[in-house]
Enzyme design. Structure first.
Site, PDB file in Angstrom:
ATOM      1  CG  HIS A  78      44.790  66.685-102.270  1.00  0.00           C
ATOM      2  ND1 HIS A  78      45.313  66.570-103.526  1.00  0.00           N
ATOM      3  CD2 HIS A  78      43.552  67.228-102.432  1.00  0.00           C
ATOM      4  CE1 HIS A  78      44.433  67.026-104.408  1.00  0.00           C
ATOM      5  NE2 HIS A  78      43.354  67.427-103.767  1.00  0.00           N
ATOM      6  CD  GLU A  79      40.675  66.735-100.179  1.00  0.00           C
ATOM      7  OE1 GLU A  79      40.180  67.884-100.289  1.00  0.00           O
ATOM      8  OE2 GLU A  79      40.778  65.969-101.143  1.00  0.00           O
TER       9      GLU A  79
END
Length: 167
Positions: A78-79
């Site tokens: 996600h990051e």
């Protein structure tokens, strides 16, 4: 503030995951992006943040330890996707079409915006507020903004202004 010491095996698992998804992205995008810096200083209920201009991912060590591999599998790609989108497209909507494309088409991961980890161990003091339809727990920061008349908050369901609950 005391810093939680992460087991080396956990840090290695994070880096394996990061390297796996970075390699996928580099192949798909035909790039050679370097490995971003990873720190474990994220606080509060946020699982992680991507610091775009620093090419850095900050992870919440407490939530990582509590949630193990599920945290790694969900939060790391996600990051990383945020960083990759910034490099590919510049500043765009954080969870917009570009980020969703990066998550699903490039990294092959479901584009989920928020985590669902139990945050009781990292949740700060909250204050009870009410509207017409339910009770809300606001953080100290939001509570203080209301007291200073800097902000007001409304219920997402009924639209009414939140008011402090009678104690």
């Amino acid at each position: 503030m005391t810093t939680l010491r992460l087991p080396i095996a956990t840090q290695q698992a994070v880096m394996r995951c990061l390297r796996h998804y970075l390699a996928l992205a580099n192949r798909h995008l035909e790039t050679e992006y370097s490995e971003p810096k990873v720190t474990y200083r994220q606080r509060g209920t946020t699982a992680g943040t991507a610091h775009l201009t620093h090419w850095e991912i900050r992870l919440n060590a407490v939530l990582l330890v509590e949630n193990g591999q599920q945290f790694i599998d969900d939060v790391v790609p996600h990051e990383l996707a945020h960083l990759l989108v910034y490099r590919q497209f510049g500043r765009v909507s954080p969870h917009g079409a570009e980020w969703q494309w990066m998550m699903e088409k490039v990294l092959g991961v479901s584009a989920t915006r928020t985590h669902c980890f139990d945050v009781m161990s990292v949740q700060g003091k909250t204050f009870t507020y009410i509207c017409n339809c339910q009770t809300h727990q606001l953080t100290v920061r939001r509570h203080n903004k209301i007291l200073r008349k800097e902000s007001e908050y409304r219920c997402k369901h009924c639209g009414n202004l939140l008011k402090p609950a009678e104690t």
